[in-house]
Design an enzyme around this catalytic site. Structure first.
Site, PDB file in Angstrom:
ATOM      1  N   GLY A 256       3.408 -17.086  -3.696  1.00 11.02           N
ATOM      2  CA  GLY A 256       4.299 -16.586  -4.745  1.00 11.02           C
ATOM      3  C   GLY A 256       5.691 -17.176  -4.621  1.00 11.02           C
ATOM      4  N   CYS A 263      13.153  -4.791   3.103  1.00  9.09           N
ATOM      5  CA  CYS A 263      12.805  -4.864   4.532  1.00  9.09           C
ATOM      6  C   CYS A 263      12.665  -6.284   5.085  1.00  9.09           C
ATOM      7  CB  CYS A 263      11.522  -4.083   4.791  1.00  9.09           C
ATOM      8  SG  CYS A 263      11.775  -2.307   4.602  1.00  9.09           S
TER       9      CYS A 263
HETATM   10  N1  LIG Z   1      12.148   1.021   1.873  1.00 11.81           N
HETATM   11  C1  LIG Z   1      11.078   0.738   2.590  1.00 11.81           C
HETATM   12  O1  LIG Z   1      10.032   0.356   2.062  1.00 11.81           O
HETATM   13  C2  LIG Z   1      11.102   0.914   4.088  1.00 11.81           C
HETATM   14  C3  LIG Z   1       9.889   0.865   4.800  1.00 11.81           C
HETATM   15  C4  LIG Z   1       9.931   1.044   6.184  1.00 11.81           C
HETATM   16  C5  LIG Z   1      11.132   1.232   6.833  1.00 11.81           C
HETATM   17  N2  LIG Z   1      12.304   1.257   6.115  1.00 11.81           N
HETATM   18  C6  LIG Z   1      13.547   1.496   6.833  1.00 11.81           C
HETATM   19  O2  LIG Z   1      13.949   2.843   6.586  1.00 11.81           O
HETATM   20  C7  LIG Z   1      15.376   2.944   6.538  1.00 11.81           C
HETATM   21  C8  LIG Z   1      15.810   3.572   5.226  1.00 11.81           C
HETATM   22  O3  LIG Z   1      15.437   2.700   4.163  1.00 11.81           O
HETATM   23  P1  LIG Z   1      15.435   3.185   2.647  1.00 11.81           P
HETATM   24  O4  LIG Z   1      14.854   2.083   1.855  1.00 11.81           O
HETATM   25  O5  LIG Z   1      14.843   4.549   2.568  1.00 11.81           O
HETATM   26  O6  LIG Z   1      17.028   3.287   2.399  1.00 11.81           O
HETATM   27  P2  LIG Z   1      17.784   3.951   1.152  1.00 11.81           P
HETATM   28  O7  LIG Z   1      19.016   3.168   0.969  1.00 11.81           O
HETATM   29  O8  LIG Z   1      16.823   4.113   0.000  1.00 11.81           O
HETATM   30  O9  LIG Z   1      18.154   5.431   1.649  1.00 11.81           O
HETATM   31  C9  LIG Z   1      19.096   5.721   2.621  1.00 11.81           C
HETATM   32  C10 LIG Z   1      19.744   7.041   2.258  1.00 11.81           C
HETATM   33  O10 LIG Z   1      20.532   7.503   3.348  1.00 11.81           O
HETATM   34  C11 LIG Z   1      21.659   8.184   2.829  1.00 11.81           C
HETATM   35  N3  LIG Z   1      22.656   8.316   3.902  1.00 11.81           N
HETATM   36  C12 LIG Z   1      23.361   7.347   4.525  1.00 11.81           C
HETATM   37  N4  LIG Z   1      24.140   7.879   5.495  1.00 11.81           N
HETATM   38  C13 LIG Z   1      23.923   9.215   5.487  1.00 11.81           C
HETATM   39  C14 LIG Z   1      24.406  10.314   6.267  1.00 11.81           C
HETATM   40  N5  LIG Z   1      25.279  10.128   7.267  1.00 11.81           N
HETATM   41  N6  LIG Z   1      23.972  11.550   5.977  1.00 11.81           N
HETATM   42  C15 LIG Z   1      23.099  11.758   4.983  1.00 11.81           C
HETATM   43  N7  LIG Z   1      22.580  10.762   4.222  1.00 11.81           N
HETATM   44  C16 LIG Z   1      22.989   9.506   4.470  1.00 11.81           C
HETATM   45  C17 LIG Z   1      22.059   7.343   1.645  1.00 11.81           C
HETATM   46  O11 LIG Z   1      22.875   8.066   0.734  1.00 11.81           O
HETATM   47  C18 LIG Z   1      20.689   6.966   1.052  1.00 11.81           C
HETATM   48  O12 LIG Z   1      20.267   7.901   0.076  1.00 11.81           O
HETATM   49  C19 LIG Z   1      15.890   1.519   6.757  1.00 11.81           C
HETATM   50  O13 LIG Z   1      16.189   1.348   8.113  1.00 11.81           O
HETATM   51  C20 LIG Z   1      14.707   0.658   6.364  1.00 11.81           C
HETATM   52  O14 LIG Z   1      14.704  -0.585   7.020  1.00 11.81           O
HETATM   53  C21 LIG Z   1      12.303   1.104   4.756  1.00 11.81           C
END
Ligand SMILES: NC(=O)c1ccc[n+]([C@@H]2O[C@H](COP(=O)([O-])OP(=O)(O)OC[C@H]3O[C@@H](n4cnc5c(N)ncnc54)[C@H](O)[C@@H]3O)[C@@H](O)[C@H]2O)c1
EC number: 1.1.1.22
Length: 438
Positions: A256, A263
């Site tokens: 692709g 991530c």
């Molecule tokens: N998105 C994915 O598919 C995925 C999959 C596996 C792992 N991860 C990992 O999970 C983690 C989160 O990713 P995501 O995509 O859910 O991020 P995201 O940006 O969607 O969500 C993070 C949330 O945390 C909140 N936040 C930040 N600081 C805060 C605090 N001190 N108190 C309360 N809330 C707070 C933000 O407002 C936001 O809503 C990352 O480390 C990412 O690498 C993501």
């Protein structure tokens, strides 16, 4: 179990909802008041199939709550999950841990009784040790065990991935914490969904090793695709021939426009940085980071070729902006680079995405956003499929041909057969499928 989740994004919300589905009492916490307000009004701030129904069911059962207030739920919790973002640090590509650190400080201040603090966010190896130090500074009397429990869910299939995971990885050397985590994941059938206990550092590294490996598979098949175009071979058949070998597997072998999303780009980069810092550079991953970055923009050249060499002044219709189907997430989507490259070359863009347009509008204001594939085709000199949404698999070619200025389709996800599209009188470009020597 009483569970508090800090960060109610793609991972925190899905994890919290699924843990409440397991029967735990869960409070999802976020600083973003608008997100929490929407959730408390029965709305879901992200698009994830099946999530809305599951939220409604668990809220009604009284097991799932949403709040911006951290202190009460954390003090009451047996387990606190940190699921805040860990984006790339702008200055050097390392994982930016500032959100994780500040959440940990807030948690440390209000801990009460024995609590397991779990990093669900993807964090570099050694982060757990640092979180212990932070807690020790803020609240030396806290009775806490810091555990790593990286998340492997995929957006678009997040609920199935959480409820029926290939595995759960839990990193801890603390027996009390291990017992608590075994109870958290107790409802999983341990035969089919094993919980793998490791040391904390091992768990932290496992997440990066897994993501970088998947990115490597994608980068590899993309380079094979380029070679296929040159030598007259078909990458889909190569991929099938390779992937049916159970040692290789068929997943993540679809050529692709380059991997994207929230991530793979940041996690590969963070692994590269960690390895360099420890003087053990991982050259393989360093290489694919570069390959992938140039690939996304290079896809614009395919579009140029398809319209006869120059896109300046031409109208290009874009189908799909999210980094993959069934999500509204456009973070690091290949569409961002391709769109920018086409704009730089002087193209006029009109686009449609089933779920990603709200965020895309903020990031790419130069695009003319339309309501469906047909209105994107209207007056276009070419259509480009960037994301393989289901509705783009059933395009009405005769109708599109009537609407378009010229019948040209660039299919960066190989969702059509070249013969089928050609039968409708379209010029067709795809990825790694040449019939030059057929
Ligand atoms: N998105 C994915 O598919 C995925 C999959 C596996 C792992 N991860 C990992 O999970 C983690 C989160 O990713 P995501 O995509 O859910 O991020 P995201 O940006 O969607 O969500 C993070 C949330 O945390 C909140 N936040 C930040 N600081 C805060 C605090 N001190 N108190 C309360 N809330 C707070 C933000 O407002 C936001 O809503 C990352 O480390 C990412 O690498 C993501």
């Amino acid at each position: 179990m009483q569970i508090a989740i800090i960060g109610t994004g793609y991972v925190g919300l899905v994890s919290g909802v699924c843990l409440s589905e397991f029967g735990h009492d869960v409070v999802c916490i976020d600083k973003a008041t608008s997100k929490i307000d929407r959730l408390n009004n029965g709305e879901v701030p992200i698009y994830e199939p099946g999530l809305e129904e599951m939220i409604a069911r668990n809220v009604a059962a009284g097991r799932l709550h949403f709040t911006t207030e951290l202190a009460g739920p954390v003090a009451d919790a047996d387990v606190v999950f940190i699921a805040v973002g860990t984006p790339s640090r702008k200055s050097d590509g390392h994982a930016d841990l500032s959100y994780v650190y500040s959440a940990t400080r807030e948690v440390a201040e209000v801990l009460r009784g024995f609590t397991v603090l779990v990093t669900k966010s993807t964090v570099p190896v050694g982060t757990g040790d640092h979180l212990e130090r932070i807690i020790g500074e803020v609240n030396p009397d806290a009775d806490v065990a810091v555990v790593s429990n990286p998340e492997f869910l995929r957006e678009g299939a997040a609920i199935a991935d959480f409820m029926a995971p290939d595995r759960v990885v839990v990193g801890s050397n603390d027996d009390r914490a291990k017992a608590v985590m075994a109870e958290v994941y107790g409802p999983l059938d341990s035969e089919r969904h094993p919980v793998v206990f490791t040391s904390r550092r091992t768990a932290e590294l496992t997440k990066y090793a897994a993501n970088a490996f998947l990115a490597l598979k994608l980068a590899y098949i993309n380079e094979i695709a380029d070679l296929c175009e040159e030598v007259g071979a078909n990458v889909q058949d190569v991929s099938l021939g390779m992937g049916l070998d159970s040692r290789i597997g068929r997943k993540f072998l679809n050529a692709g426009p380059g991997y994207g999303g929230s991530c793979f780009p940041k996690d590969t980069l963070a692994l590269v940085k960690t390895a360099q810092d420890h003087n053990k550079p991982i050259r393989l991953i360093e290489t694919i980071v570069g390959i992938n970055e140039t690939r996304k923009r290079a896809m614009a050249r395919k579009v140029e070729r398809a319209v006869g060499g120059d896109v300046r002044g031409k109208t290009i219709g874009i189908l799909g902006l999210t980094f993959k189907p069934d999500t509204d997430d456009v973070r690091e989507s290949p569409a961002l680079s391709i769109v920018q490259a086409l704009l730089d070359k002087g193209a006029l863009l009109q686009a449609y995405d089933p779920e990603g347009m709200e965020t895309a509008r903020e990031l790419m204001p130069e695009i003319d956003y339309r309501d469906d594939a047909e209105s994107v085709a209207h007056g276009a000199d070419a259509l480009v499929i960037i994301t393989e949404w289901e509705e783009f698999r059933v395009l009405d070619f005769p109708k599109l041909k009537d609407l378009m200025n010229a019948p040209v389709l660039v299919d960066l996800r190989n969702i059509y057969s070249p013969a089928h599209v050609a039968d409708h009188g379209f010029v067709y470009e795809s990825v790694g499928r040449s019939d030059r020597y057929r």
